[in-house]
Scaffold this motif. Structure first.
Motif, mmCIF file in Angstrom:
data_model
loop_
_atom_site.group_PDB
_atom_site.id
_atom_site.type_symbol
_atom_site.label_atom_id
_atom_site.label_comp_id
_atom_site.label_asym_id
_atom_site.label_seq_id
_atom_site.Cartn_x
_atom_site.Cartn_y
_atom_site.Cartn_z
ATOM 1 N N ARG A 24 0.833 -1.207 0.000
ATOM 2 C CA ARG A 24 0.000 0.000 0.000
ATOM 3 C C ARG A 24 0.866 1.255 0.000
ATOM 4 O O ARG A 24 0.547 2.232 -0.696
ATOM 5 N N LEU A 25 1.974 1.230 0.745
ATOM 6 C CA LEU A 25 2.874 2.389 0.730
ATOM 7 C C LEU A 25 3.422 2.622 -0.669
ATOM 8 O O LEU A 25 3.527 3.769 -1.113
ATOM 9 N N LYS A 26 3.766 1.554 -1.359
ATOM 10 C CA LYS A 26 4.264 1.699 -2.728
ATOM 11 C C LYS A 26 3.193 2.321 -3.622
ATOM 12 O O LYS A 26 3.502 3.160 -4.463
ATOM 13 N N GLU A 27 1.934 1.926 -3.418
ATOM 14 C CA GLU A 27 0.838 2.498 -4.204
ATOM 15 C C GLU A 27 0.666 3.990 -3.930
ATOM 16 O O GLU A 27 0.362 4.769 -4.834
ATOM 17 N N LEU A 28 0.843 4.372 -2.667
ATOM 18 C CA LEU A 28 0.655 5.773 -2.285
ATOM 19 C C LEU A 28 1.781 6.657 -2.806
ATOM 20 O O LEU A 28 1.612 7.859 -2.955
ATOM 21 N N GLY A 29 2.942 6.087 -3.042
ATOM 22 C CA GLY A 29 4.070 6.866 -3.530
ATOM 23 C C GLY A 29 5.003 7.247 -2.403
ATOM 24 O O GLY A 29 4.717 7.053 -1.221
ATOM 25 N N GLU A 55 -2.848 8.500 5.505
ATOM 26 C CA GLU A 55 -2.756 7.038 5.436
ATOM 27 C C GLU A 55 -1.294 6.598 5.393
ATOM 28 O O GLU A 55 -0.895 5.641 6.056
ATOM 29 N N PHE A 56 -0.482 7.301 4.617
ATOM 30 C CA PHE A 56 0.943 6.993 4.497
ATOM 31 C C PHE A 56 1.615 7.048 5.867
ATOM 32 O O PHE A 56 2.353 6.139 6.253
#
Length: 115
Positions: free
Chosen positions: A15-20, A31-32
């Motif tokens: 999910r962190l990778k998706e958020l950038g 969220e990050f």
């Protein structure tokens, strides 16, 4: 947010990778930060080599007692953004995130009729 299992940790990492790398102010940044804090807590709990290591900063404890406190805490987190590592603002941010998570966990239980 709490990460309890390796599978949850991997999902959080994805999910962190998706958020950038550094999301802009707003829900993605919130969220990050919440995921990042939960991952650090998981790592400390599950890696014996990290036990007993004192954090570089002293987290400023915050308490959320009512819906108004919750709203103000969320607003302050947004104001703080991504403060410099080791700064007083980072200590405040960590304390606020912990207080918000505790409040939300208590009230999620209330909503589920478990409390």
């Amino acid at each position: 947010m709490t990460i309890e299992t390796a599978e949850q940790y991997e999902a959080a990492f994805e999910r962190l990778k998706e958020l950038g790398e550094s999301p802009a102010d707003g829900p993605d940044q919130d969220e990050f930060l919440a995921i990042s804090a939960a991952m650090v807590e998981y790592e400390i709990r599950n890696h014996p080599a990290l036990e007993g290591i004192e954090p570089m900063i002293e987290v400023k404890k915050a308490i959320v007692r009512c819906p108004d406190d919750h709203e103000r805490a969320i607003e302050r987190v947004a104001e703080l953004g991504t403060p410099p590592e080791g700064s007083e603002e980072e200590a405040e941010l960590i304390g606020l995130i912990e207080a918000i998570e505790k409040w939300e966990a208590r009230h999620d239980e209330d909503d589920d009729g478990l409390a």
